[in-house]
Design a protein around this motif. Structure first.
Motif, short mmCIF file in Angstrom:
data_model
loop_
_atom_site.label_atom_id
_atom_site.label_comp_id
_atom_site.label_asym_id
_atom_site.label_seq_id
_atom_site.Cartn_x
_atom_site.Cartn_y
_atom_site.Cartn_z
N THR A 195 -6.34 5.81 -2.78
CA THR A 195 -5.57 6.24 -2.63
C THR A 195 -5.08 8.32 -2.43
O THR A 195 -4.60 8.64 -2.49
N GLY B 268 -5.52 7.20 3.16
CA GLY B 268 -5.37 7.15 1.87
C GLY B 268 -6.79 9.00 1.78
O GLY B 268 -6.48 8.75 0.49
N TRP C 130 1.15 -1.48 -0.16
CA TRP C 130 -0.06 -0.61 -0.29
C TRP C 130 0.88 1.70 0.32
O TRP C 130 0.82 2.34 -0.74
N GLN D 24 -0.50 5.35 3.48
CA GLN D 24 -1.87 5.85 3.57
C GLN D 24 -2.43 7.18 4.38
O GLN D 24 -3.13 7.66 4.11
#
Length: 267
Positions: A30, A76, A18, A99
């Motif tokens: 994202t 995000g 991620w 994130q």
């Protein structure tokens, strides 16, 4: 804990993946909300998503002003800033540092208060019992091998009568060969369920996946998802299905829903 290679767990590998997705900048999960969306949320014009296409019904939410919300695996810069702008007291936990940084960026940009924690969604030991009124958990359980500790921890940190909203993948999606679908739009039944991605890879494929910082996925039965919530002390008070937007070109949206969304209340 599951370990791949020497010292990295599934949580570690997906955290790295991620972080890499944030760096790449082409993953829709994202991309942060705009200042205009935040400004609209401050005056009541808000919506948030637990799946791709359908916003969560506004009637599912309590009055947000002062409500203690845990955005779980929700980094995000998307849901947490909107809920904070709408008046909620927002805490955010995610496994990806980058994130989380997206949410911090939006909070600083638009004058919001969001408390962020890096951690495992199956371990909420940073929070006391009965800490939250609402847990908001977008589709994320496909990145973890075991749901039982997640639902137990959610039940523990929610107040009596508290609400858990969660989205999860339709497990039937995982039976198909993803490459055949993505490349040619052809449905090829390939994998038995439950799907454990790393068990489908040979050593070379596994090495390449780790080297390329790609995510590892798991299917979970509907029994484990919904039955697990019931066993953890929840009652299900809302439910809907959702389909892919079509932006990824996957034709599965024409045939089956890809997401299930649940509202559950702690007894």
């Amino acid at each position: 804990k599951l370990r791949l290679g020497t010292f990295m767990t599934i949580k570690d590998l997906n955290s790295v993946a991620w972080d890499h997705a944030v760096d790449q900048g082409d993953n829709p999960y994202t991309k942060v909300v705009s200042s205009e969306q935040v400004a609209a949320a401050k005056v009541g014009g808000w919506s948030v998503y637990l799946s791709d296409s359908k916003p969560v019904p506004r009637e599912w939410f309590p009055r947000l002003e002062g409500t203690k919300v845990l955005c779980l695996a929700s980094g995000g810069g998307q849901q947490a800033p909107i809920l904070a702008a709408a008046g909620a007291d927002v805490t955010l936990l995610d496994a990806s540092v980058k994130q989380l940084a997206q949410d911090t960026y939006v909070a600083e940009r638009d004058g919001l208060q969001i408390k962020t924690f890096e951690g495992d969604m199956a371990d909420l030991s940073a929070f006391e019992d009965n800490s939250f009124d609402l847990i908001f958990n977008p589709v994320s359980t496909l990145f973890v091998p075991d749901l039982k500790p997640i639902w137990q921890e959610c039940s523990r940190v929610l107040k009596s009568g508290g609400i858990l909203m969660t989205g999860f993948m339709n497990p039937d999606e995982f039976i198909f060969d993803a490459e055949a679908l993505d490349d040619d739009g052809i449905f090829v039944v390939k994998y038995p369920l439950p799907y454990i991605e790393y068990e489908t890879l040979n050593p070379e494929e596994l090495r390449e996946r780790k080297q390329n910082k790609q995510m590892f996925h798991f299917s979970h039965t509907v029994e484990t998802q919904l039955g697990g919530l019931l066993k953890a002390g929840f009652v299900i008070t809302g439910f809907y299905e959702d389909r892919r937007t079509g932006e990824d070109g996957n034709p599965i949206r024409f045939y089956i829903p890809s997401y299930y969304v649940v509202k559950a209340q702690k007894l």
